[in-house]
Design a protein around this motif. Structure first.
Motif, PDB file in Angstrom:
ATOM      1  N   ALA A 189       0.855  -1.182   0.000  1.00 24.43           N
ATOM      2  CA  ALA A 189       0.000   0.000   0.000  1.00 24.43           C
ATOM      3  C   ALA A 189       0.892   1.233   0.000  1.00 24.43           C
ATOM      4  CB  ALA A 189      -0.885  -0.010   1.244  1.00 24.43           C
ATOM      5  N   SER A 209      -5.849   3.328   9.735  1.00 23.66           N
ATOM      6  CA  SER A 209      -6.846   3.815   8.789  1.00 23.66           C
ATOM      7  C   SER A 209      -6.210   4.078   7.437  1.00 23.66           C
ATOM      8  CB  SER A 209      -7.511   5.079   9.320  1.00 23.66           C
ATOM      9  OG  SER A 209      -6.535   6.036   9.660  1.00 23.66           O
ATOM     10  N   LEU A 215      -4.306   2.030   5.992  1.00 21.92           N
ATOM     11  CA  LEU A 215      -4.502   0.785   5.244  1.00 21.92           C
ATOM     12  C   LEU A 215      -5.942   0.630   4.777  1.00 21.92           C
ATOM     13  CD1 LEU A 215      -2.462  -1.498   7.616  1.00 21.92           C
ATOM     14  CD2 LEU A 215      -1.734  -0.562   5.433  1.00 21.92           C
ATOM     15  N   LEU A 216      -6.833   1.113   5.592  1.00 27.63           N
ATOM     16  CA  LEU A 216      -8.230   0.991   5.174  1.00 27.63           C
ATOM     17  C   LEU A 216      -8.539   1.922   4.015  1.00 27.63           C
ATOM     18  CD1 LEU A 216      -9.914   0.640   8.629  1.00 27.63           C
ATOM     19  CD2 LEU A 216      -9.765  -1.076   6.840  1.00 27.63           C
ATOM     20  N   VAL A 217      -7.872   3.032   4.003  1.00 29.33           N
ATOM     21  CA  VAL A 217      -8.038   3.905   2.837  1.00 29.33           C
ATOM     22  C   VAL A 217      -7.536   3.191   1.597  1.00 29.33           C
ATOM     23  CG1 VAL A 217      -7.210   6.018   1.764  1.00 29.33           C
ATOM     24  CG2 VAL A 217      -7.971   6.050   4.126  1.00 29.33           C
ATOM     25  N   HIS A 218      -6.437   2.537   1.762  1.00 28.96           N
ATOM     26  CA  HIS A 218      -5.902   1.783   0.618  1.00 28.96           C
ATOM     27  C   HIS A 218      -6.876   0.697   0.196  1.00 28.96           C
ATOM     28  CE1 HIS A 218      -3.158  -0.290  -1.976  1.00 28.96           C
ATOM     29  NE2 HIS A 218      -3.270  -1.394  -1.267  1.00 28.96           N
ATOM     30  N   LEU A 219      -7.455   0.060   1.178  1.00 31.99           N
ATOM     31  CA  LEU A 219      -8.455  -0.962   0.851  1.00 31.99           C
ATOM     32  C   LEU A 219      -9.624  -0.363   0.105  1.00 31.99           C
ATOM     33  CD1 LEU A 219      -9.631  -3.833   1.231  1.00 31.99           C
ATOM     34  CD2 LEU A 219     -10.586  -3.021   3.362  1.00 31.99           C
ATOM     35  N   ASN A 220     -10.008   0.792   0.552  1.00 34.82           N
ATOM     36  CA  ASN A 220     -11.107   1.467  -0.111  1.00 34.82           C
ATOM     37  C   ASN A 220     -10.767   1.788  -1.562  1.00 34.82           C
ATOM     38  OD1 ASN A 220     -13.686   2.330  -0.064  1.00 34.82           O
ATOM     39  ND2 ASN A 220     -13.304   4.181   1.120  1.00 34.82           N
ATOM     40  N   CYS A 221      -9.583   2.255  -1.752  1.00 34.75           N
ATOM     41  CA  CYS A 221      -9.165   2.563  -3.124  1.00 34.75           C
ATOM     42  C   CYS A 221      -9.150   1.316  -3.982  1.00 34.75           C
ATOM     43  CB  CYS A 221      -7.775   3.198  -3.120  1.00 34.75           C
ATOM     44  SG  CYS A 221      -7.696   4.763  -2.274  1.00 34.75           S
ATOM     45  N   LEU A 222      -8.660   0.238  -3.392  1.00 33.71           N
ATOM     46  CA  LEU A 222      -8.623  -1.008  -4.155  1.00 33.71           C
ATOM     47  C   LEU A 222     -10.022  -1.406  -4.589  1.00 33.71           C
ATOM     48  CD1 LEU A 222      -6.121  -3.335  -2.267  1.00 33.71           C
ATOM     49  CD2 LEU A 222      -5.800  -2.197  -4.439  1.00 33.71           C
ATOM     50  N   LEU A 223     -10.923  -1.313  -3.661  1.00 35.45           N
ATOM     51  CA  LEU A 223     -12.283  -1.731  -3.993  1.00 35.45           C
ATOM     52  C   LEU A 223     -12.904  -0.797  -5.017  1.00 35.45           C
ATOM     53  CD1 LEU A 223     -13.320  -2.713  -0.395  1.00 35.45           C
ATOM     54  CD2 LEU A 223     -13.038  -4.252  -2.325  1.00 35.45           C
ATOM     55  N   PHE A 224     -12.598   0.448  -4.888  1.00 34.49           N
ATOM     56  CA  PHE A 224     -13.121   1.390  -5.865  1.00 34.49           C
ATOM     57  C   PHE A 224     -12.592   1.073  -7.252  1.00 34.49           C
ATOM     58  CE2 PHE A 224     -14.523   5.188  -7.754  1.00 34.49           C
ATOM     59  CZ  PHE A 224     -13.484   5.709  -8.484  1.00 34.49           C
ATOM     60  N   VAL A 225     -11.308   0.872  -7.321  1.00 34.62           N
ATOM     61  CA  VAL A 225     -10.707   0.571  -8.620  1.00 34.62           C
ATOM     62  C   VAL A 225     -11.260  -0.745  -9.154  1.00 34.62           C
ATOM     63  CG1 VAL A 225      -8.525  -0.099  -9.697  1.00 34.62           C
ATOM     64  CG2 VAL A 225      -8.613   1.899  -8.242  1.00 34.62           C
ATOM     65  N   HIS A 226     -11.490  -1.641  -8.252  1.00 37.05           N
ATOM     66  CA  HIS A 226     -12.022  -2.926  -8.670  1.00 37.05           C
ATOM     67  C   HIS A 226     -13.388  -2.760  -9.298  1.00 37.05           C
ATOM     68  CE1 HIS A 226     -11.782  -7.217  -8.725  1.00 37.05           C
ATOM     69  NE2 HIS A 226     -12.907  -7.358  -8.056  1.00 37.05           N
TER      70      HIS A 226
END
Lengths: 625, 88
Positions: free
Chosen positions: B17, B39, B41-52
């Protein structure tokens, strides 16, 4: 190997003894049955010793390796005698069989049973085969003679050197082997081959190294070595100190750090650059040197060669980089001088501008202009850069500035003369090579200059097409000295504002703000690549840019939302709870799908460990709640 | 005993990340706020899901147009939908 040979000899001897015993015993039974019977009758139980004595008394040299024959004869002898001898013979039979326990217990029994009716003739023939002493040597010899000659025999030439060392070293050998070896030379060559082979066949693994060494020494291929040399080598391994590894390593010599000889062009470039500097300084035209290199300068040589400058130009990029600041420098000066330039040059250190110097600069620029015009865009940019370097070094900024202006202009002219594509290339190239920021101003000047200088372009175009003669340069420079400054000054002020404004809205930034764009872009690029990966389909470059824009917007939304959530919770720090709430609102997290599930799915293990509390030993939970 | 916050087992993480990048972006936009460690990392997770989601939508659009390549228009249309969804 010698020890092993000795052991083998002993074993062979034992076996031979046993065989001879058996044979002798059978012979005993056959020939002197009555005598034996008498003697045995005397001895209620014939012991082995007595039998052996009998055997030795009636010793008859027989091949030790005829167990079968011995057996057959022995067995054959059995039925011939009377029953009172049977016990004796059975004992006799048993003794050799007991002695043969080592080797062939079962076979003896089988043979006894089988050979009860065996062929007499066969036994006799076999028995009468070899009338030699029952020594390991003879044993070996028999083996060697009887063993089939393998096809890997060396040529006789090889054998002979083998024989020679064998003969030489025979004296040193142990008794049994030595005698055998001595015999070998006496025999015919094929037989020597056979014994050597056979002996080697038995001792192949042990002798191979020494054999190999000897073979190497003798210059023989390794495959042939074992053939003749096994015996000799095995015994003389200690002696042969000439097993020298071939000294071929010396032959392989490293090429060494051979430096490439400098190309002929290098000199031209060096002289050319020096000349440039000279001309820039003195404004005197020692142009001959300039012209020739300018004319013949291929891009690479100009770029690559690092010539003896006061400040060395390490290569293309450094020169270009040098040129870039110089360009910006000069560009800045240009702006000031023109006084209508954009403010982008404000960041640059501007130096004094004077009309006289401008003329000089223009004059100096003519060279570069021509050079640029004649050369390739690369060359032009490089020369351009080099020019920039030199003024830097010299501290005469205006010259470079002027030169660059001129060169730019001329480059533009050239591009126009030869096609817009070239200009674009040139510009593009220059843009590429240059850094962001102030370069843009210089580049912007190109189109301005191009459109402006009609007469200069006309004059320059001709030399460009004519491809470079220093005379042209000089002539042009002289020509341009007078008319150049006014038109250039006139042209330049008019040109810069429009293209600059049109082309470089984001460009005019102070160099300090440069890092802002790059890391942001790289970060977005990181996610754009993920997009590419998730899509599993090829994508256009524009699509990737689109994705980056979307991400940018997304980040904006994200930050706003987080701010709102944190403010709602009365905090100034964004915490994971805020994130969870955000994801819940986005629909990613629901009652069925929890945040932990998403974390487990999409994040690597290390992050998961930090995010999801997990119980560890000692009644601890990490991360602590 | 609690583990350290450093990466355990191996030092090499695939798909790291860009925590520094995220923190910098957040700081630039909201300088008055602070971002906590996890948080990030959670932002990164959020970005991943968005991009997904964006990629899925774009792929759907491209397939609907029977295009083998994802084009700008597909991405644009997908972005409209997904950004609306991710409004929060």
């Amino acid at each position: 190997s010698i020890a092993r040979v000795g052991l083998n000899v002993a074993a062979g001897r034992r076996r031979s003894e046993a065989a001879t015993e058996g044979e002798l015993l059978k012979r005993l039974g056959r020939l002197a049955a009555e005598a034996m019977a008498d003697s045995y009758s005397r001895d209620s139980e014939p012991t082995t010793r007595t039998l052996l004595r009998r055997v030795l008394d009636t010793a008859d040299p027989r091949t030790p390796r005829r167990p079968r024959s011995a057996r057959t004869e022995y067995v054959r002898a059995l039925p011939q005698h009377k029953s009172n001898l049977r016990d004796v013979q059975r004992a006799l039979l048993q003794t050799p069989s007991s002695r043969r326990l080592r080797s062939q217990t079962k076979t003896t029994a089988r043979r006894c049973s089988n050979r009860a009716r065996s062929v007499d003739r066969l036994a006799r023939v076999q028995a009468s085969g070899h009338l030699e002493e029952q020594t390991p040597r003879t044993l070996l010899k028999n083996i060697l003679l009887t063993a089939p000659e393998s096809s890997i025999l060396m040529p006789e030439s090889v054998v002979k050197p083998v024989l020679a060392p064998q003969v030489v070293q025979a004296s040193r050998r142990e008794s049994s082997r030595g005698s055998l070896e001595l015999q070998l030379p006496e025999l015919e060559p094929p037989t020597t081959l056979a014994p050597g082979l056979l002996a080697l066949g038995r001792r192949k693994q042990r002798l191979r190294l020494s054999v190999f060494q000897q073979g190497v020494d003798l210059g023989l291929p390794p495959s042939q070595e074992p053939h003749g040399n096994a015996d000799a080598s095995s015994l003389t391994s200690s002696l042969n100190l000439t097993f020298a590894t071939p000294l071929q390593t010396q032959s392989v010599k490293r090429p060494g750090l051979a430096r490439r000889p400098p190309t002929r062009r290098a000199v031209d470039v060096g002289t050319f650059l020096q000349d440039l500097r000279d001309t820039s300084l003195a404004l005197a035209p020692p142009d001959e040197s300039l012209r020739t290199p300018v004319a013949t300068l291929p891009t690479d040589t100009v770029l690559e060669d690092t010539q003896p400058f006061s400040q060395p130009l390490v290569g293309r990029s450094p020169s270009v980089h040098h040129s870039l600041p110089c360009c910006s420098h000069s560009g800045a000066k240009d702006v000031e001088r023109a006084a209508s330039r954009r403010t982008w040059s404000s960041g640059l250190g501007l130096q004094n501008n004077s009309a006289g110097k401008a003329a000089q600069l223009l004059a100096g620029n003519v060279e570069e202009v021509d050079a640029l015009a004649m050369g390739f865009p690369n060359i032009s940019s490089n020369i351009f850069g080099e020019d920039g370097v030199e003024p830097l070094q010299n501290g005469v900024g205006e010259e470079a500035e002027e030169r660059m202006e001129e060169s730019l202009r001329e480059v533009e002219k050239a591009a126009e003369a030869q096609g817009s594509a070239r200009a674009e290339e040139l510009e593009g190239h220059i843009e590429v090579t240059k850094a962001e920021g102030s370069w843009g101003a210089v580049e912007a000047k190109e189109p301005e200059g191009s459109s402006g200088d009609g007469d200069t372009s006309g004059r320059i175009a001709s030399p460009e097409l004519a491809s470079s003669t220093p005379e042209f340069l000089r002539a042009r420079r002289l020509q341009f000295l007078e008319p150049a400054p006014p038109p250039s000054s006139a042209v330049l002020p008019s040109e810069p504002p429009e293209p600059l404004s049109a082309r470089l809205p984001p460009k005019p930034r102070i160099p300090g703000s440069r890092p802002r764009q790059d890391p942001y872009k790289t970060g977005l690029n990181h996610y754009a690549k993920l997009f590419n990966f998730y899509a599993k389909m090829p994508m256009e470059k524009k699509a990737v840019e689109m994705v980056e824009k979307c991400l940018d917007k997304y980040f904006q939304h994200l930050c706003d939302d987080l701010e709102v959530f944190a403010a709602h919770a009365g905090r100034k720090t964004v915490r994971p709870e805020d994130l969870e709430l955000l994801m819940r609102r986005q629909g990613l997290v629901s009652d069925q799908v929890s945040l932990h599930v998403l974390v487990e799915r999409h994040l690597p293990l290390e992050y998961r460990q930090q995010l999801i509390p997990c119980a560890f030993s000692g009644n601890t939970v990490f991360p602590a709640q | 005993m609690a583990l350290s916050t450093t990466v355990s087992q191996k030092k090499l993480i695939k798909r790291k990340a860009p925590r520094g990048f995220l923190k910098r972006v957040f700081k630039q936009r909201k300088p008055h706020l602070r971002l906590e460690t996890n948080s990030d990392l959670l932002v990164h997770l959020n970005c991943l899901l968005f991009v997904h989601r964006l990629a899925e939508e774009a792929r759907t659009n491209a397939c609907e147009n029977k295009c083998g390549v994802i084009k700008k228009e597909h991405v644009l249309a997908a972005a409209k939908v997904i950004l609306k969804k991710s409004r929060g």
